[in-house]
Design a protein around this motif. Sequence first.
Motif, PDB file in Angstrom:
ATOM      1  N   UNK A  69      10.687  10.792 -40.037  1.00  0.00           N
ATOM      2  CA  UNK A  69       9.241  10.181 -39.306  1.00  0.00           C
ATOM      3  C   UNK A  69       9.102  10.662 -38.353  1.00  0.00           C
ATOM      4  N   UNK A  70      10.112  11.211 -36.933  1.00  0.00           N
ATOM      5  CA  UNK A  70      10.103  11.709 -35.740  1.00  0.00           C
ATOM      6  C   UNK A  70       9.222  13.280 -35.881  1.00  0.00           C
ATOM      7  N   UNK A  71       9.859  13.930 -37.006  1.00  0.00           N
ATOM      8  CA  UNK A  71       9.507  15.163 -37.358  1.00  0.00           C
ATOM      9  C   UNK A  71       8.049  15.357 -37.304  1.00  0.00           C
ATOM     10  N   UNK A  72       7.501  14.356 -38.543  1.00  0.00           N
ATOM     11  CA  UNK A  72       6.260  14.662 -39.417  1.00  0.00           C
ATOM     12  C   UNK A  72       4.883  14.210 -37.680  1.00  0.00           C
ATOM     13  N   UNK A  73       5.895  12.812 -36.837  1.00  0.00           N
ATOM     14  CA  UNK A  73       4.877  13.001 -35.601  1.00  0.00           C
ATOM     15  C   UNK A  73       4.725  13.928 -34.702  1.00  0.00           C
ATOM     16  N   UNK A  74       5.770  14.506 -34.801  1.00  0.00           N
ATOM     17  CA  UNK A  74       6.252  16.477 -34.006  1.00  0.00           C
ATOM     18  C   UNK A  74       5.236  16.305 -34.442  1.00  0.00           C
ATOM     19  N   UNK A  75       5.142  17.037 -35.730  1.00  0.00           N
ATOM     20  CA  UNK A  75       3.403  17.866 -36.446  1.00  0.00           C
ATOM     21  C   UNK A  75       2.516  17.831 -36.139  1.00  0.00           C
ATOM     22  N   UNK A  76       2.144  16.307 -35.930  1.00  0.00           N
ATOM     23  CA  UNK A  76       0.860  15.776 -35.853  1.00  0.00           C
ATOM     24  C   UNK A  76       0.395  16.442 -34.895  1.00  0.00           C
ATOM     25  N   UNK A  77       0.785  16.165 -33.672  1.00  0.00           N
ATOM     26  CA  UNK A  77       0.607  16.540 -32.674  1.00  0.00           C
ATOM     27  C   UNK A  77      -0.203  18.301 -32.127  1.00  0.00           C
ATOM     28  N   UNK A  78       0.240  18.976 -33.489  1.00  0.00           N
ATOM     29  CA  UNK A  78      -0.072  19.955 -33.461  1.00  0.00           C
ATOM     30  C   UNK A  78      -1.694  20.779 -34.702  1.00  0.00           C
ATOM     31  N   UNK A  79      -1.220  19.672 -35.670  1.00  0.00           N
ATOM     32  CA  UNK A  79      -1.410  19.871 -36.820  1.00  0.00           C
ATOM     33  C   UNK A  79      -3.091  18.715 -37.009  1.00  0.00           C
TER      34      UNK A  79
END
Length: 359
Positions: free
Chosen positions: A96-106
């Motif tokens: 979950x944390x990994x996807x949330x970080x990617x969502x900040x830029x994608x």
Amino acid sequence: MTNNQTENYSKKTIAFAVEVSAHNDLYPVERIATLVKLFNDEKIRIFIKQPSELALKKLAATGIEPISYRDQKQLLQYITKLKPDLLVRDGINTELEDTEKLKEVVPAIVHFDDFGEGGKAADCVLHTLYREVREKVDPHYLTGPSSFVVPEKIAAITPIEDEGDRPHIVVAYEGSDPENLTYRTMRHLMQLQIPVRISVLVDPSYAHGIDELKMMALSRRNITIIQAADMLEPLLAEAQIVICSASYTPYKVAVVGIPCIVISQNETEIMHAFPRDQNGFIHLGSGRKLKQSHLQNAVMELLLHEARCERAIRNQKKLDLQSNNHYIHSMLINFAQRTPKTQAFLVQDHTKKSPRMIQ
């Protein structure tokens, strides 16, 4: 499409990130390679985690040189620099944390076959390996046969009419085959008391010695051992029966339309709902518990009852898997362009195509 629309359309950037483990087959790489070829005007980048030579070979057909990454941290760095309009991830259960970080830029993220917590933060998760019994999930999880991306070589197969007097059985466990179902299946088939031709496809990543298989084959003139990459397609073209695992191979079989016996390699595969009778398969359950009589009875059922084979092929063909790529490509384009109600578009189109699509 107006000039202004064309200009906006061509500027979209789509990133694909794929990861495959040592024991899985390379279908996630095949899926990415297939999807990439569908795009004409988009800027495409492929990221792959520590790729094998076989994975690189499959991606080479796209004409795009993939970028290798070590871990999630490095992938995030690459994606942050690229700033794509859409990120498509495959081959991994995400955090979950990994996807949330990617969502900040994608702006938009789509996952294939992600059963991890990270899928909850994605915009859409397509489950091709959907399960028979599962809890209610969020609406952005789309599940069913319509989510299978058909590789070009599979779509191009034209079945060859059998001219021999021995039915051709193809055994193909893609991947490393950790439970060595290749050996178990071959041993049981050798006890058949009828004339058949058996081709055993040994995956290049097969995790066991091949000498024992070769010794078994030497005792029967009708058995051929094939250890090579990219040999599944020619074998499917001439097979009367296929025996395989319950992962992605049944989808490939269903595209062609071949009576198929499925044996699960592990507990997860046992739960896969696609390779079942209603879709044209005989599912024998766990390979660990496989009995010789069960396998032989399944083979004989298909060899002796033409109507059974015809029903299996009919059930496979009515899934209309050949048209899947159009729908999935349309979905990704809509996500990349941030079209309103993109997910609703996908659900509507897939519902028209496949009433068994589960949401």
